[in-house]
Design a protein around this motif. Sequence first.
Motif, short mmCIF file in Angstrom:
data_model
loop_
_atom_site.label_atom_id
_atom_site.label_comp_id
_atom_site.label_asym_id
_atom_site.label_seq_id
_atom_site.Cartn_x
_atom_site.Cartn_y
_atom_site.Cartn_z
N ALA A 35 0.86 -1.18 0.00
CA ALA A 35 0.00 0.00 0.00
C ALA A 35 0.89 1.23 0.00
CB ALA A 35 -0.89 0.01 1.23
N ARG A 36 0.44 2.25 -0.68
CA ARG A 36 1.16 3.53 -0.62
C ARG A 36 0.85 4.18 0.72
NH1 ARG A 36 -1.31 3.93 -6.08
NH2 ARG A 36 0.26 3.13 -7.49
N ALA A 37 1.71 5.05 1.18
CA ALA A 37 1.53 5.71 2.48
C ALA A 37 0.15 6.35 2.56
CB ALA A 37 2.61 6.75 2.69
N GLY A 38 -0.59 6.00 3.60
CA GLY A 38 -1.90 6.58 3.85
C GLY A 38 -3.00 6.10 2.93
N GLU A 39 -2.73 5.12 2.07
CA GLU A 39 -3.72 4.64 1.11
C GLU A 39 -4.70 3.69 1.79
OE1 GLU A 39 -3.50 3.11 -3.45
OE2 GLU A 39 -2.13 2.15 -2.03
N THR A 40 -5.97 3.91 1.55
CA THR A 40 -7.00 3.05 2.12
C THR A 40 -7.21 1.83 1.23
OG1 THR A 40 -8.80 4.12 0.91
CG2 THR A 40 -8.20 5.06 3.07
N THR A 41 -7.82 0.81 1.81
CA THR A 41 -8.16 -0.37 1.02
C THR A 41 -9.16 -0.01 -0.06
OG1 THR A 41 -7.63 -1.92 2.79
CG2 THR A 41 -9.18 -2.68 1.12
N LEU A 42 -10.09 0.85 0.24
CA LEU A 42 -11.07 1.27 -0.76
C LEU A 42 -10.38 1.89 -1.97
CD1 LEU A 42 -13.99 1.59 -1.66
CD2 LEU A 42 -14.08 3.74 -0.41
N ALA A 43 -9.40 2.75 -1.74
CA ALA A 43 -8.66 3.36 -2.85
C ALA A 43 -7.88 2.30 -3.63
CB ALA A 43 -7.72 4.44 -2.32
N LEU A 45 -8.70 -0.88 -3.92
CA LEU A 45 -9.67 -1.65 -4.70
C LEU A 45 -10.05 -0.92 -5.98
CD1 LEU A 45 -12.10 -3.07 -1.99
CD2 LEU A 45 -10.53 -4.39 -3.44
N GLU A 46 -10.26 0.38 -5.87
CA GLU A 46 -10.60 1.20 -7.05
C GLU A 46 -9.51 1.07 -8.10
OE1 GLU A 46 -13.37 2.85 -7.81
OE2 GLU A 46 -14.35 2.52 -5.88
N ASP A 47 -8.27 1.24 -7.68
CA ASP A 47 -7.14 1.17 -8.60
C ASP A 47 -6.97 -0.24 -9.18
OD1 ASP A 47 -4.75 2.32 -9.86
OD2 ASP A 47 -3.64 1.03 -8.49
N THR A 48 -7.07 -1.25 -8.34
CA THR A 48 -6.89 -2.62 -8.78
C THR A 48 -7.93 -3.02 -9.83
OG1 THR A 48 -5.91 -3.25 -6.68
CG2 THR A 48 -6.86 -5.03 -7.99
N PHE A 49 -9.19 -2.71 -9.56
CA PHE A 49 -10.23 -3.12 -10.50
C PHE A 49 -10.22 -2.27 -11.77
CE2 PHE A 49 -11.48 -5.80 -7.12
CZ PHE A 49 -12.07 -6.88 -7.76
N LYS A 50 -9.71 -1.07 -11.67
CA LYS A 50 -9.52 -0.25 -12.88
C LYS A 50 -8.50 -0.94 -13.78
CE LYS A 50 -8.00 4.33 -14.32
NZ LYS A 50 -7.46 5.62 -13.83
N GLN A 51 -7.41 -1.42 -13.18
CA GLN A 51 -6.38 -2.13 -13.94
C GLN A 51 -6.88 -3.46 -14.49
OE1 GLN A 51 -2.33 -2.21 -12.33
NE2 GLN A 51 -3.01 -0.67 -10.85
N LEU A 52 -7.66 -4.20 -13.67
CA LEU A 52 -8.20 -5.48 -14.14
C LEU A 52 -9.13 -5.29 -15.34
CD1 LEU A 52 -9.12 -7.51 -10.93
CD2 LEU A 52 -7.37 -8.06 -12.62
#
Length: 155
Positions: A35-43, A45-52
């Motif tokens: 995780a990047r510093a201060g990054e939430t799991t919700l953020a 998930l957004e990034d991961t599914f955008k890439q998927l």
Amino acid sequence: RKTLYSHFASKEDILDAVSQRVMFTGAIRAFRPEARAGETTLARLEDTFKQLGLPLATYRGQNIDVFVQLIQNMTMHLSTYSGLYGEFHKAAYDYFESCRQSDDTRHDFNVGFVADLAVNAAVGIILSWVSDQSYPAEQRMTELKQHIASLILVA
């Protein structure tokens, strides 16, 4: 030509290599465990599914035929990709395990179940879309992301 065939025995081997890259390498990379510093799991998930979902957004119009051919080729040889499939699952498992460290994430969810769900559903969505481009794959990816969020995020 000589250089190309020093790396690949045939056109089918080239197609297999490209198929692997399109289907698995990007998906494995989408599940980055850190995780990047201060990054939430919700953020995340957004990034991961955008890439998927990137192949679904990228391969449209004239490019769709190429993508469909690549994935159809891959599905014909799916058993040879078991190592990559296992790597994809491990990346998802490590990713969800690392999500537990975020404040917005439950600590009691079953990591193996969520990783299985994410990997199997994502592959199923992409393969369904390949066999029928009218299949609402982007919508299904969004629904999968929302379902996973409901399982792992603090309410």
